[in-house]
Design a protein around this motif. Structure first.
Motif, PDB file in Angstrom:
ATOM      1  N   ARG A 184       0.833  -1.213   0.000  1.00  0.00           N
ATOM      2  CA  ARG A 184       0.000   0.000   0.000  1.00  0.00           C
ATOM      3  C   ARG A 184       0.864   1.258   0.000  1.00  0.00           C
ATOM      4  NH1 ARG A 184      -5.075   1.498   1.416  1.00  0.00           N
ATOM      5  NH2 ARG A 184      -5.565  -0.688   1.810  1.00  0.00           N
ATOM      6  N   ARG A 185       1.875   1.294   0.860  1.00  0.00           N
ATOM      7  CA  ARG A 185       2.746   2.459   0.929  1.00  0.00           C
ATOM      8  C   ARG A 185       3.427   2.713  -0.412  1.00  0.00           C
ATOM      9  NH1 ARG A 185       5.468   5.066   5.095  1.00  0.00           N
ATOM     10  NH2 ARG A 185       4.814   3.453   6.590  1.00  0.00           N
ATOM     11  N   GLN A 186       3.940   1.659  -1.040  1.00  0.00           N
ATOM     12  CA  GLN A 186       4.643   1.821  -2.307  1.00  0.00           C
ATOM     13  C   GLN A 186       3.700   2.288  -3.415  1.00  0.00           C
ATOM     14  OE1 GLN A 186       6.162  -2.171  -2.346  1.00  0.00           O
ATOM     15  NE2 GLN A 186       8.223  -1.542  -1.704  1.00  0.00           N
ATOM     16  N   THR A 209       5.042   6.073  -4.516  1.00  0.00           N
ATOM     17  CA  THR A 209       6.085   6.012  -5.543  1.00  0.00           C
ATOM     18  C   THR A 209       5.612   6.471  -6.913  1.00  0.00           C
ATOM     19  OG1 THR A 209       5.597   3.721  -6.160  1.00  0.00           O
ATOM     20  CG2 THR A 209       7.151   4.075  -4.335  1.00  0.00           C
ATOM     21  N   GLY A 210       4.309   6.689  -7.076  1.00  0.00           N
ATOM     22  CA  GLY A 210       3.798   7.075  -8.392  1.00  0.00           C
ATOM     23  C   GLY A 210       3.772   5.929  -9.378  1.00  0.00           C
ATOM     24  N   ALA A 211       3.778   4.686  -8.897  1.00  0.00           N
ATOM     25  CA  ALA A 211       3.845   3.523  -9.787  1.00  0.00           C
ATOM     26  C   ALA A 211       2.644   3.431 -10.721  1.00  0.00           C
ATOM     27  CB  ALA A 211       3.957   2.241  -8.948  1.00  0.00           C
ATOM     28  N   LEU A 212       1.498   3.985 -10.316  1.00  0.00           N
ATOM     29  CA  LEU A 212       0.296   3.887 -11.142  1.00  0.00           C
ATOM     30  C   LEU A 212      -0.088   5.204 -11.800  1.00  0.00           C
ATOM     31  CD1 LEU A 212      -1.973   1.617  -8.896  1.00  0.00           C
ATOM     32  CD2 LEU A 212      -0.420   0.965 -10.737  1.00  0.00           C
ATOM     33  N   GLY A 224      -1.947  -8.801  -3.211  1.00  0.00           N
ATOM     34  CA  GLY A 224      -1.375 -10.064  -2.757  1.00  0.00           C
ATOM     35  C   GLY A 224      -0.765 -10.055  -1.378  1.00  0.00           C
ATOM     36  N   HIS A 225      -0.757  -8.906  -0.702  1.00  0.00           N
ATOM     37  CA  HIS A 225      -0.234  -8.840   0.661  1.00  0.00           C
ATOM     38  C   HIS A 225      -1.352  -9.159   1.653  1.00  0.00           C
ATOM     39  CE1 HIS A 225       3.800  -7.136  -0.063  1.00  0.00           C
ATOM     40  NE2 HIS A 225       3.234  -6.572  -1.129  1.00  0.00           N
ATOM     41  N   GLU A 258       0.259   7.240   8.384  1.00  0.00           N
ATOM     42  CA  GLU A 258       1.148   6.119   8.683  1.00  0.00           C
ATOM     43  C   GLU A 258       0.361   4.902   9.172  1.00  0.00           C
ATOM     44  OE1 GLU A 258       4.467   5.566   8.281  1.00  0.00           O
ATOM     45  OE2 GLU A 258       4.301   7.370   7.040  1.00  0.00           O
ATOM     46  N   LEU A 259      -0.705   5.139   9.919  1.00  0.00           N
ATOM     47  CA  LEU A 259      -1.529   4.021  10.399  1.00  0.00           C
ATOM     48  C   LEU A 259      -2.144   3.270   9.226  1.00  0.00           C
ATOM     49  CD1 LEU A 259      -2.895   2.512  12.803  1.00  0.00           C
ATOM     50  CD2 LEU A 259      -4.819   4.106  12.512  1.00  0.00           C
ATOM     51  N   LEU A 260      -2.657   3.992   8.241  1.00  0.00           N
ATOM     52  CA  LEU A 260      -3.236   3.339   7.067  1.00  0.00           C
ATOM     53  C   LEU A 260      -2.193   2.534   6.318  1.00  0.00           C
ATOM     54  CD1 LEU A 260      -5.634   6.114   5.667  1.00  0.00           C
ATOM     55  CD2 LEU A 260      -6.092   4.349   7.363  1.00  0.00           C
ATOM     56  N   PHE A 261      -0.967   3.014   6.291  1.00  0.00           N
ATOM     57  CA  PHE A 261       0.106   2.282   5.627  1.00  0.00           C
ATOM     58  C   PHE A 261       0.443   0.981   6.361  1.00  0.00           C
ATOM     59  CE2 PHE A 261       1.997   6.385   3.651  1.00  0.00           C
ATOM     60  CZ  PHE A 261       1.174   6.241   2.542  1.00  0.00           C
ATOM     61  N   HIS A 262       0.026   0.852   7.614  1.00  0.00           N
ATOM     62  CA  HIS A 262       0.286  -0.385   8.357  1.00  0.00           C
ATOM     63  C   HIS A 262      -0.332  -1.594   7.660  1.00  0.00           C
ATOM     64  CE1 HIS A 262       0.721  -3.182  11.719  1.00  0.00           C
ATOM     65  NE2 HIS A 262      -0.568  -3.428  11.627  1.00  0.00           N
TER      66      HIS A 262
END
Length: 333
Positions: free
Chosen positions: A120-122, A126-129, A173-174, A212-216
């Motif tokens: 989720r964080r990435q 990172t702008g991957a999408l 997939g995580h 940060e909590l959501l990124f958990h």
């Protein structure tokens, strides 16, 4: 109780009588029967196909269930747990605007090919999408976007008054990680204090820590537009059919066949004793005695669903031959 069995290091099965189901006689069996029939034709197993053929001509719903099914209690050693879910309604736009800046993404091909894919964080940092045209819509609240992923489907109200509906298309997939449990682990709340509304309010009061909590939760859900589903029908469940408030549940299909009727005896502030149908799944719904009850669309349904975290039991109705096949061959019927 008619019989029971325990597989080696597997679930245990107990065949019950309908008289063992508290409140069975008082339920609206016809309402449950109508929901059962909505997905019955999609069941491909011979035992189920035979029942579905009979269902087309069944006159009395209660008699149908009692004649062709047996109640089976499936246990895996874990404590029973009922929660609730709903179809959220978010404000959004088909284009990015100064207000609507949080995208709902369609499934990127590489997330299907690489398991697990980015966290989720990435995905969000990172702008991957970005710039790939995968945005189905943009919404104005990252917390609501997060909970839309937890629910798996919802509606987005557009500025011109129209709405689009989105449904689950896949995930990265995580494994799913509960941010409510994380708040408890950090000592912010006691377990009994945590609800979806409490989490929403905490994240909004603490935007940096909240992000940060959501990124958990590394799990990230992708969507597809399903606006062809009529507005008066529920969202699509895992069987690709509309689900019904207070008659459809999400289950773990490793234990409960999708499409099966399930008798619910739920404790808590809003006790329930009723026949439901297993028509959905969820990444957090794991175990033989774990169910998520669908409450409907919108804020009122969300408030009811968010308060549910209750004990009880669920009993699966299985075709007679399939029920008795779960017992050892030398076990008396």
């Amino acid at each position: 109780m008619t019989g029971s069995a325990q597989a080696a290091e597997g679930p245990s099965y107990a065949i019950l009588d309908f008289d063992d189901l508290g409140g069975w006689a008082e339920d609206d069996h016809q309402a449950a029967f109508d929901v059962f029939r909505s997905t019955c034709g999609d069941l491909d197993d011979p035992d189920w196909r035979a029942l579905c053929a009979v269902a087309d001509d069944a006159g009395d719903a209660r008699q149908f269930f009692e004649l062709f099914f047996r109640p089976v209690m499936i246990s895996d050693g874990a404590d029973p747990l009922f929660t609730g879910y709903f179809e959220p309604e978010l404000d959004g736009s088909l284009t990015r605007t100064p207000r609507f800046t949080h995208p709902l993404y369609a499934m990127p091909p590489e997330a299907l090919e690489t398991r697990p894919w980015l966290t989720r964080r990435q995905i969000l940092t990172t702008g991957a999408l970005a710039g790939r045209g995968l945005e189905i819509a943009w919404v104005d609240d990252p917390v609501e976007a997060f909970f839309l992923q937890v629910q798996g489907s919802g509606r987005v109200r557009l500025p011109d008054g129209r709405s689009i509906r989105v449904g689950y298309a896949g995930a990265n997939g995580h494994p799913y990680s509960s941010i409510g449990q994380e708040l408890v682990r950090r000592g912010v709340y006691e377990a009994h204090q945590v609800s979806a509304e409490v989490i929403r309010n905490w994240v909004r009061r603490n935007p940096d820590e909240g992000r940060e909590l959501l990124f958990h939760n590394d799990s990230y859900v992708f969507f597809r537009e399903v606006s062809e589903v009529p507005a008066d029908k529920g969202p699509l469940g895992a069987m690709n059919r509309s689900i019904t408030p207070l008659r459809s549940i999400a289950v773990d299909p490793a234990f409960v066949p999708l499409g099966a009727p399930v008798w619910i005896e739920k404790a808590g502030d809003e006790p329930m004793r009723r026949l439901m149908v297993a028509q959905d799944t969820g990444s957090a719904i794991k175990g033989a005695q774990r169910a998520d009850i669908y409450f409907g669309t919108g804020d009122a349904a969300g408030q009811r669903a968010g308060r549910v975290k209750d004990a009880g039991r669920m009993v699966v109705l299985l075709p007679i031959q399939r029920a008795y096949a779960l017992l050892p061959q030398d076990h008396p019927a």
